[in-house]
Design a protein around this motif. Structure first.
Motif, short mmCIF file in Angstrom:
data_model
loop_
_atom_site.label_atom_id
_atom_site.label_comp_id
_atom_site.label_asym_id
_atom_site.label_seq_id
_atom_site.Cartn_x
_atom_site.Cartn_y
_atom_site.Cartn_z
N TRP A 13 0.82 -1.23 0.00
CA TRP A 13 0.00 0.00 0.00
C TRP A 13 0.85 1.27 0.00
CZ3 TRP A 13 -4.77 -0.32 -1.60
CH2 TRP A 13 -5.46 -1.53 -1.44
N TYR A 32 -17.18 0.31 -7.12
CA TYR A 32 -18.00 -0.26 -6.05
C TYR A 32 -19.07 0.70 -5.55
CZ TYR A 32 -14.17 2.08 -3.50
OH TYR A 32 -13.23 2.98 -3.05
N GLY A 55 -8.61 2.10 7.41
CA GLY A 55 -8.22 1.86 6.02
C GLY A 55 -8.93 2.84 5.11
N GLY A 57 -7.99 5.03 3.00
CA GLY A 57 -7.52 5.15 1.62
C GLY A 57 -7.60 6.59 1.10
N ASP A 76 -4.87 5.08 8.02
CA ASP A 76 -4.47 4.24 6.90
C ASP A 76 -2.96 4.07 6.93
OD1 ASP A 76 -6.05 3.45 4.04
OD2 ASP A 76 -3.85 3.39 4.03
N VAL A 77 -2.52 2.90 6.51
CA VAL A 77 -1.10 2.56 6.56
C VAL A 77 -0.35 3.15 5.35
CG1 VAL A 77 -1.18 0.38 5.27
CG2 VAL A 77 0.26 0.57 7.31
N LEU A 81 -1.81 7.51 0.11
CA LEU A 81 -3.27 7.62 0.15
C LEU A 81 -3.72 8.57 1.24
CD1 LEU A 81 -4.32 3.97 -0.78
CD2 LEU A 81 -4.19 6.01 -2.22
N ALA A 102 -1.28 5.28 10.06
CA ALA A 102 -1.10 4.31 11.15
C ALA A 102 -1.53 2.94 10.67
CB ALA A 102 -1.94 4.72 12.37
N ASP A 103 -0.88 1.94 11.20
CA ASP A 103 -1.30 0.55 11.00
C ASP A 103 -2.28 0.24 12.12
OD1 ASP A 103 -1.50 -2.26 11.28
OD2 ASP A 103 0.40 -2.53 10.24
N ALA A 104 -3.53 -0.02 11.74
CA ALA A 104 -4.58 -0.15 12.76
C ALA A 104 -4.38 -1.38 13.65
CB ALA A 104 -5.96 -0.22 12.08
N HIS A 120 -14.66 0.76 5.05
CA HIS A 120 -15.19 0.52 3.70
C HIS A 120 -14.07 -0.17 2.91
CE1 HIS A 120 -16.24 1.89 -0.45
NE2 HIS A 120 -17.49 1.94 -0.02
N PHE A 121 -14.11 -1.48 2.89
CA PHE A 121 -13.10 -2.30 2.19
C PHE A 121 -11.68 -2.08 2.73
CE2 PHE A 121 -16.27 -1.67 -1.40
CZ PHE A 121 -16.82 -2.93 -1.30
N PHE A 126 -5.40 -7.45 7.61
CA PHE A 126 -4.59 -7.62 8.82
C PHE A 126 -3.99 -9.03 8.88
CE2 PHE A 126 -8.14 -4.76 10.42
CZ PHE A 126 -7.40 -3.60 10.31
C1 LIG Z 1 -9.18 -1.52 -0.73
S1 LIG Z 1 -8.51 -0.06 -0.04
C2 LIG Z 1 -9.97 0.79 0.52
C3 LIG Z 1 -9.78 2.27 0.69
C4 LIG Z 1 -11.02 3.09 1.03
N1 LIG Z 1 -11.58 2.73 2.30
C5 LIG Z 1 -12.04 2.98 -0.05
O1 LIG Z 1 -12.97 2.18 0.06
O2 LIG Z 1 -11.93 3.69 -1.05
C6 LIG Z 1 -7.82 -0.71 1.47
C7 LIG Z 1 -7.12 0.31 2.33
O3 LIG Z 1 -6.76 -0.32 3.57
C8 LIG Z 1 -5.50 0.19 3.95
N2 LIG Z 1 -4.86 -0.74 4.91
C9 LIG Z 1 -4.40 -2.00 4.67
N3 LIG Z 1 -3.88 -2.52 5.79
C10 LIG Z 1 -4.02 -1.59 6.77
C11 LIG Z 1 -3.67 -1.55 8.16
N4 LIG Z 1 -3.07 -2.57 8.76
N5 LIG Z 1 -3.97 -0.43 8.86
C12 LIG Z 1 -4.56 0.64 8.26
N6 LIG Z 1 -4.90 0.65 6.94
C13 LIG Z 1 -4.65 -0.45 6.21
C14 LIG Z 1 -4.75 0.34 2.63
O4 LIG Z 1 -3.64 1.20 2.72
C15 LIG Z 1 -5.85 0.86 1.71
O5 LIG Z 1 -5.92 2.26 1.70
#
Ligand SMILES: C[S@@+](CC[C@H](N)C(=O)[O-])C[C@H]1O[C@@H](n2cnc3c(N)ncnc32)[C@H](O)[C@@H]1O
Length: 276
Positions: A13, A32, A55, A57, A76-77, A81, A102-104, A120-121, A126
């Motif tokens: 990401w 989507y 997340g 994004g 978001d990690v 984004l 941040a990594d949640a 949302h997606f 994790f």
């Molecule tokens: C499929 S995208 C969805 C983005 C946004 N929510 C949307 O629907 O447009 C997944 C998002 O999850 C974030 N993500 C993945 N692992 C994560 C983590 N451990 N902590 C925080 N964010 C994370 C990614 O960086 C990415 O922006």
């Protein structure tokens, strides 16, 4: 081997997926979009509500929530984004929406307590979902609500699986796993209930939502998007294999072309749960 939690997803990401999502945010979002109204209604953020978007994004959904909530924080990690979400917030006059890198699962989360934790997606990636959802549980107020939109399994999401199959003419397509970090990481209803129950949530409910997935305005547009998003796969092929993969993709998109764009079936879970 790198054993840091979520190392692969963090690299993805902040690397190729971060770049693709930055460049094609609106394309992904339109893809989507038919699920968004149900998701936003479930989040149901009122004027007194504080919401954590996990997340977040490029931030479109967090900004929608910010229009009605009292405070929204996206975590978001992905550095690119988060930067894009901040730019979009300023452009939309929603500079009060906060976006934090941040990594949640691993990092300290923004201070709560939050009335709603929503994703949302963004919650399927994790390494250790129980640890991640336990951390999210702790920043919610008692009676706080959890709302997740996640993809159902590969068999119900041909928009992704058929593209991967067309892209790999000479071998089995690498379909993302349903039991690890991946778009399908929370597609198994039993796993979702198990993870959320172990993290302490109650009243876990999964609503089955179906909608067309928009994959491009026409076959050319859909192809352009896939060529960018899967450049690494195509660049690894010799000329003949690349040509075959592109032919297969074009044929697939032509077969799904409609007056409303290139459409495939898709299915999500709208997951609701509560912190007691
Ligand atoms: C499929 S995208 C969805 C983005 C946004 N929510 C949307 O629907 O447009 C997944 C998002 O999850 C974030 N993500 C993945 N692992 C994560 C983590 N451990 N902590 C925080 N964010 C994370 C990614 O960086 C990415 O922006």
């Amino acid at each position: 081997m790198d054993t840091e939690p979520n190392a692969e997803q963090r690299a993805r990401w902040n690397g190729p997926s971060g770049s693709a999502w930055s460049e094609y945010a609106e394309h992904f979002e339109r893809g989507y979009a038919d699920f968004d109204a149900a998701y936003l209604a479930a989040v149901g953020a009122g004027a007194d509500d504080t919401v954590l978007d996990v997340g977040s994004g490029p931030g479109a959904l967090a900004l929608e929530i910010a229009a009605t909530a009292c405070r929204v924080v996206g975590v978001d990690v992905s550095v690119p984004l988060v930067e894009l979400a901040r730019r979009r917030a300023r452009a939309a006059g929603r500079g009060d929406a906060e976006f934090v890198v941040a990594d949640a699962q691993v990092d300290p989360l923004p201070e709560g307590p939050f009335d709603v934790v929503a994703s949302h997606f963004g919650s399927m990636f994790f390494d250790d979902p129980v640890t991640a959802f336990s951390a999210l549980f702790r920043v919610m107020r008692p009676e706080g609500r959890l709302v997740l939109l996640t993809w159902q399994g590969p068999e119900r999401n041909p928009w992704q699986v058929e593209v991967l199959r067309a892209l790999h003419p000479d071998r089995e397509a690498p379909i993302p796993p349903t039991d690890g970090p991946s778009p399908f990481g929370l597609s198994d209803a039993v796993r979702v209930r198990d993870v959320l129950g172990t993290a302490g949530f109650v009243d876990v409910d999964l609503e089955d939502l179906r909608a067309p997935h928009w994959s491009g305005a026409d076959p050319d547009d859909a192809l352009r998007f896939v060529v960018t998003h899967h450049a690494a796969v195509l660049d690894g092929y010799d000329e003949a294999t690349r040509a075959r993969a592109l032919d297969r993709l074009r044929g697939l998109f032509e077969a799904h072309d409609t007056p409303d764009g290139v459409l495939f079936d898709s299915a999500t879970w709208l997951v609701r749960a509560r912190r007691p």
